[in-house]
Design an enzyme around this catalytic site. Structure first.
Site, PDB file in Angstrom:
ATOM      1  N   TYR A 142      -1.132   4.023   2.572  1.00 15.83           N
ATOM      2  CA  TYR A 142       0.196   4.014   3.189  1.00 15.83           C
ATOM      3  C   TYR A 142       0.628   5.457   3.436  1.00 15.83           C
ATOM      4  O   TYR A 142       0.461   6.307   2.566  1.00 15.83           O
ATOM      5  CB  TYR A 142       1.207   3.337   2.257  1.00 15.83           C
TER       6      TYR A 142
ATOM      7  N   LYS B 219      -6.194  -1.318  11.279  1.00 22.33           N
ATOM      8  CA  LYS B 219      -6.168  -0.081  10.507  1.00 22.33           C
ATOM      9  C   LYS B 219      -7.276   0.821  11.041  1.00 22.33           C
ATOM     10  O   LYS B 219      -8.103   0.394  11.836  1.00 22.33           O
ATOM     11  CB  LYS B 219      -6.391  -0.381   9.024  1.00 22.33           C
TER      12      LYS B 219
ATOM     13  N   HIS C  98       2.845  -1.717   6.211  1.00 20.14           N
ATOM     14  CA  HIS C  98       1.397  -1.893   6.323  1.00 20.14           C
ATOM     15  C   HIS C  98       0.681  -0.562   6.145  1.00 20.14           C
ATOM     16  O   HIS C  98       1.163   0.479   6.578  1.00 20.14           O
ATOM     17  CB  HIS C  98       1.047  -2.479   7.691  1.00 20.14           C
TER      18      HIS C  98
END
Lengths: 318, 318
Positions: free
Chosen positions: A258, A296, A265
């Site tokens: 993070y 990601k 997210h």
């Protein structure tokens, strides 16, 4: 145009209108004296395949391939990028250099080297150029961009006076609950289901416990947890950069990361590896595809003796 | 109820209404003579955590954990499944056995053993029970079903008289184009972009070439391709089962597998591994998550000396 093997057999010399048609108009090869052009075997093979050269001293495409092209992956990647409209140059050892779209070799420099390999290859992550191209057994080429990543975030370090009572708990350490630790997203509360649990304990994972012990936050200060040194090095470096690593287990990575306390997210998936790691491109493909599927960025953290470097690898569609 | 360590220190004996409250109504422990129940440490820890036992000889939850529970992952998985309403029994060596939903230990047998591990564990795929549970550093438990897979499909073997002229081509073999091979989804046509390519060649990947060479389809019959023995064993076994393996590169697996010629999408992702392979559960998590994301089933092909066995692993939500 007339194509012949040159005297060394390393290149192909093309004469009769070659300079204008091949080099000036299309960026193939290197111009020689007069009207001739010298082609690398990969370039000649591509032009044979496309029917733009008829033969090289009588060799058609198949015969030429057998004689002159060492690594077919390089040819396939060359052909795929050429078909997409890019100019490339080819070095003597069959390395590919890609020009930015629209740039012609006559008046510009290549943007990047392209690492072109077959699907059964392994690659050294730390030495890849900014484009990796994998020719697979379906006849397709998959591209990956490779770039240095500098994780950087908005988590502030713990105040120097934060101290928590710690005791061994399973693999990790249980600590007295602490707002400071919770705000910085350390630990988890197992089985905290609202029933009377009889205590208020924050459980630190082994890597969190080892890091906080090093940081002087735990009392007593020494922990007896079993932590992989590479993971701890990456965890420490990430925390020092102000981002928050949490377990990446559900995504098959060491950490999800993070960037700020407001992030719902995690932006990155990080795998801690040795500096000179050479994964198979199948493994790279798996990690990158998974990360992409969960929106990601896949980052390999290369752990050396002195420092940690980060390399982000993403699917690229040139 | 009153709970005490038993004389060996291995279990906890509970008296005063224990039989009715713990065993009959809730399936904890084993009934002893009279009204008493013997609890395994994992069961006692859970009941302490839930406040259903006050203490064991004065030890509260934390103290009891330190004294009596060897593997916290087992406790976390036990607690998670109990919280979901399942009955479990616990063996002397802290192995968990799960009952089907609604089944009570008094009158049924467990449905499966549960392999309960932490996120830093490795597991032997070939020896897993039908449920794998991983307790991660977030305090969550992730479940995986594990079952034998028997790939079975609608591809018919090549006719005995199929024979194609083969010649080395890059890592693989180029063969004269053949409807029979195309129908059975062998090979690919690289750069077949409609322009005049000067030949009609189907390119076989190394594993396809090695398999078709073994099958007597290639002329000349011997190929000089470099193929991993494990991959070839799995490719051969899958073809023998009537399914069609193609490269799984884009999905980070050895093969994607089509079950019938009508299938537009491959149903399985297959990784060829050694029979006694022990991947980390992080690796298992990555492979299974990726397969799930592309709506395929992750199958580990365990290659032994004599045969290939298949184990499908999927995310499970009990």
């Amino acid at each position: 145009m007339k194509a012949t093997y040159d005297s060394d057999g390393d290149r192909v010399t093309v004469t009769e209108d070659a300079r204008q048609q091949l080099y000036d108009a299309s960026g193939y090869g290197e111009p020689l004296d007069g009207d001739a052009v010298a082609l690398m075997p990969v370039e000649a093979a591509y032009l044979l395949r496309k029917g733009k050269l008829e033969d090289v001293d009588g060799d058609g495409y198949s015969g030429f391939l057998r004689h002159a092209v060492e690594d077919e992956a390089v040819l396939r990647v060359y052909a795929d990028l050429r078909d997409r409209g890019y100019y490339l140059s080819v070095s003597d050892d069959e390395e590919l250099y890609l020009y930015a779209r629209g740039d012609h070799p006559a008046n510009s420099s290549p943007e990047t080297r392209v690492e072109a390999v077959d699907e059964d290859a392994a690659v050294e992550i730390g030495k890849l150029p900014s484009l990796l191209a994998v020719a697979d057994d379906d006849g397709d080429v998959t591209y990956f961009s490779v770039e240095e990543e500098k994780p950087d975030g908005g988590y502030t370090p713990l105040d120097a006076d934060v101290s928590v009572v710690a005791e061994e708990h399973g693999r990790g350490v249980g600590v007295s609950d602490s707002d400071a630790l919770r705000e910085a997203r350390y630990g988890s509360t197992v089985g905290d289901d609202g029933e009377d649990a009889g205590d208020e304990t924050l459980l630190l994972s082994p890597v969190e416990a080892a890091y906080l012990a090093k940081s002087g936050v735990l009392d007593p200060p020494d922990t007896d947890v079993d932590v992989d040194a590479r993971r701890l090095a990456v965890y420490t470096d990430l925390r020092d950069r102000g981002v928050c690593p949490r377990t990446g287990f559900k995504f098959g990575a060491d950490f999800r990361v993070y960037e700020t306390p407001d992030d719902e997210h995690a932006a990155l998936l990080v795998s801690a590896v040795e500096q000179d790691v050479r994964p198979s491109v199948v493994e790279v493909s798996r990690a990158v595809r998974l990360a992409h599927g969960v929106r990601k960025r896949m980052v390999f953290a290369l752990v050396g003796d002195e420092k940690v470097e980060y390399v982000a690898v993403e699917r690229e569609r040139p």
